[in-house]
Design an enzyme around this catalytic site. Structure first.
Site, PDB file in Angstrom:
ATOM      1  N   GLN A  86       1.741  -1.455  10.213  1.00  0.00           N
ATOM      2  CA  GLN A  86       2.909  -1.847   9.422  1.00  0.00           C
ATOM      3  C   GLN A  86       4.005  -2.482  10.266  1.00  0.00           C
ATOM      4  O   GLN A  86       4.856  -3.186   9.740  1.00  0.00           O
ATOM      5  CB  GLN A  86       3.504  -0.633   8.682  1.00  0.00           C
ATOM      6  CG  GLN A  86       2.621  -0.103   7.573  1.00  0.00           C
ATOM      7  CD  GLN A  86       3.223   1.139   6.960  1.00  0.00           C
ATOM      8  OE1 GLN A  86       3.039   2.238   7.456  1.00  0.00           O
ATOM      9  NE2 GLN A  86       3.981   0.960   5.885  1.00  0.00           N
ATOM     10  N   CYS A 129       5.346   3.281  -0.371  1.00  0.00           N
ATOM     11  CA  CYS A 129       4.998   2.797   0.958  1.00  0.00           C
ATOM     12  C   CYS A 129       6.113   1.874   1.444  1.00  0.00           C
ATOM     13  O   CYS A 129       6.608   1.045   0.674  1.00  0.00           O
ATOM     14  CB  CYS A 129       3.681   2.025   0.874  1.00  0.00           C
ATOM     15  SG  CYS A 129       3.144   1.349   2.451  1.00  0.00           S
ATOM     16  N   LEU A 130       6.478   2.029   2.713  1.00  0.00           N
ATOM     17  CA  LEU A 130       7.540   1.169   3.264  1.00  0.00           C
ATOM     18  C   LEU A 130       7.132  -0.303   3.241  1.00  0.00           C
ATOM     19  O   LEU A 130       7.990  -1.177   3.276  1.00  0.00           O
ATOM     20  CB  LEU A 130       7.883   1.605   4.694  1.00  0.00           C
ATOM     21  CG  LEU A 130       8.532   2.993   4.818  1.00  0.00           C
ATOM     22  CD1 LEU A 130       8.691   3.372   6.283  1.00  0.00           C
ATOM     23  CD2 LEU A 130       9.870   3.028   4.100  1.00  0.00           C
ATOM     24  N   HIS A 142      -2.904   8.521   3.508  1.00  0.00           N
ATOM     25  CA  HIS A 142      -2.237   7.236   3.236  1.00  0.00           C
ATOM     26  C   HIS A 142      -2.090   6.439   4.537  1.00  0.00           C
ATOM     27  O   HIS A 142      -2.376   5.240   4.587  1.00  0.00           O
ATOM     28  CB  HIS A 142      -0.871   7.528   2.589  1.00  0.00           C
ATOM     29  CG  HIS A 142      -0.009   6.344   2.339  1.00  0.00           C
ATOM     30  ND1 HIS A 142       0.447   5.989   1.085  1.00  0.00           N
ATOM     31  CD2 HIS A 142       0.527   5.410   3.189  1.00  0.00           C
ATOM     32  CE1 HIS A 142       1.195   4.894   1.174  1.00  0.00           C
ATOM     33  NE2 HIS A 142       1.263   4.530   2.440  1.00  0.00           N
ATOM     34  N   GLU A 143      -1.677   7.124   5.611  1.00  0.00           N
ATOM     35  CA  GLU A 143      -1.455   6.413   6.884  1.00  0.00           C
ATOM     36  C   GLU A 143      -2.780   6.010   7.535  1.00  0.00           C
ATOM     37  O   GLU A 143      -2.881   4.923   8.110  1.00  0.00           O
ATOM     38  CB  GLU A 143      -0.623   7.274   7.839  1.00  0.00           C
ATOM     39  CG  GLU A 143       0.770   7.672   7.334  1.00  0.00           C
ATOM     40  CD  GLU A 143       1.577   6.506   6.794  1.00  0.00           C
ATOM     41  OE1 GLU A 143       1.397   5.370   7.255  1.00  0.00           O
ATOM     42  OE2 GLU A 143       2.389   6.729   5.871  1.00  0.00           O
ATOM     43  N   GLY A 180       6.252   8.522   6.478  1.00  0.00           N
ATOM     44  CA  GLY A 180       5.109   8.170   7.304  1.00  0.00           C
ATOM     45  C   GLY A 180       5.123   6.687   7.641  1.00  0.00           C
ATOM     46  O   GLY A 180       5.669   5.875   6.888  1.00  0.00           O
ATOM     47  N   HIS A 195      -3.981   2.826   6.169  1.00  0.00           N
ATOM     48  CA  HIS A 195      -3.344   1.653   6.789  1.00  0.00           C
ATOM     49  C   HIS A 195      -4.119   1.195   8.024  1.00  0.00           C
ATOM     50  O   HIS A 195      -4.235   0.000   8.288  1.00  0.00           O
ATOM     51  CB  HIS A 195      -1.912   1.977   7.234  1.00  0.00           C
ATOM     52  CG  HIS A 195      -0.877   1.856   6.155  1.00  0.00           C
ATOM     53  ND1 HIS A 195      -0.576   0.674   5.524  1.00  0.00           N
ATOM     54  CD2 HIS A 195      -0.056   2.776   5.602  1.00  0.00           C
ATOM     55  CE1 HIS A 195       0.387   0.872   4.635  1.00  0.00           C
ATOM     56  NE2 HIS A 195       0.719   2.148   4.656  1.00  0.00           N
TER      57      HIS A 195
END
Ligand code: NI
Length: 166
Positions: A51, A91-92, A133-134, A46, A137
């Site tokens: 991000q 997470c990236l 989660h996204e 994701g 963000h």
């Protein structure tokens, strides 16, 4: 399509609240394509626009095993949530950190798709966790915010050290 640079915690730009896209035009579609490229390349399941330093409410997801079921959500909104699950998340933007996070296990989400059509998604399990989660963000929240303060401080120190050494 292009690969975009991913911001890393504790970059303050990850804390901005993203603005809704006023429509799904070619610019938004190009952003979606670049985000998918970036997400598959990373690799991750994701990615959210904040991000990659774009303060727009756009999310890309693919939780399929074969990495061939891309999902994009523009202006996603959680309409209802139920149950509870605890899943290991990463997470990236927080590389190398994986921690257990508690969230609702099912969500019903309203969003616009790549063609600007309104759609509703009922999700559970990994997809439900990933969507939440996204969306976090988009509101400037990271999964480490769901952890204890002590854990978050440890992760922050580690991340700052990694940044200094980079
Ligand atoms: Ni993330």
């Amino acid at each position: 399509m292009a690969r975009l640079e991913i911001l890393h915690f504790p970059d303050p730009r990850l804390r901005r609240r993203a603005e809704p896209a006023s429509s799904v035009d070619d610019r938004v579609r190009r952003l979606i394509d670049d985000m998918l490229d970036t997400m598959y390349d990373a690799p991750g399941i994701g990615l959210s626009a904040p991000q990659v330093n774009v303060a727009k409410r756009v999310v890309t997801i693919d939780v399929s095993k074969d990495r061939n079921a891309p999902l994009c959500l523009v202006n996603p909104e959680i309409r209802s949530a139920g149950g509870e699950t605890e899943t290991e998340e990463g997470c990236l933007s927080v590389p190398g950190v994986y921690e257990m996070v508690k969230r609702p296990e099912r969500v019903r989400v309203h969003a616009l798709d790549r063609d600007g059509r309104s759609c509703e998604i009922e999700a559970e399990g990994l997809l439900a966790v990933c969507i939440q989660h996204e969306i976090d963000h988009l509101d400037g929240r990271l999964f480490v915010d769901h952890l204890s303060r002590l854990k978050r401080q440890r992760i922050r120190k580690k991340a700052e050290k990694a940044l200094r050494q980079a």
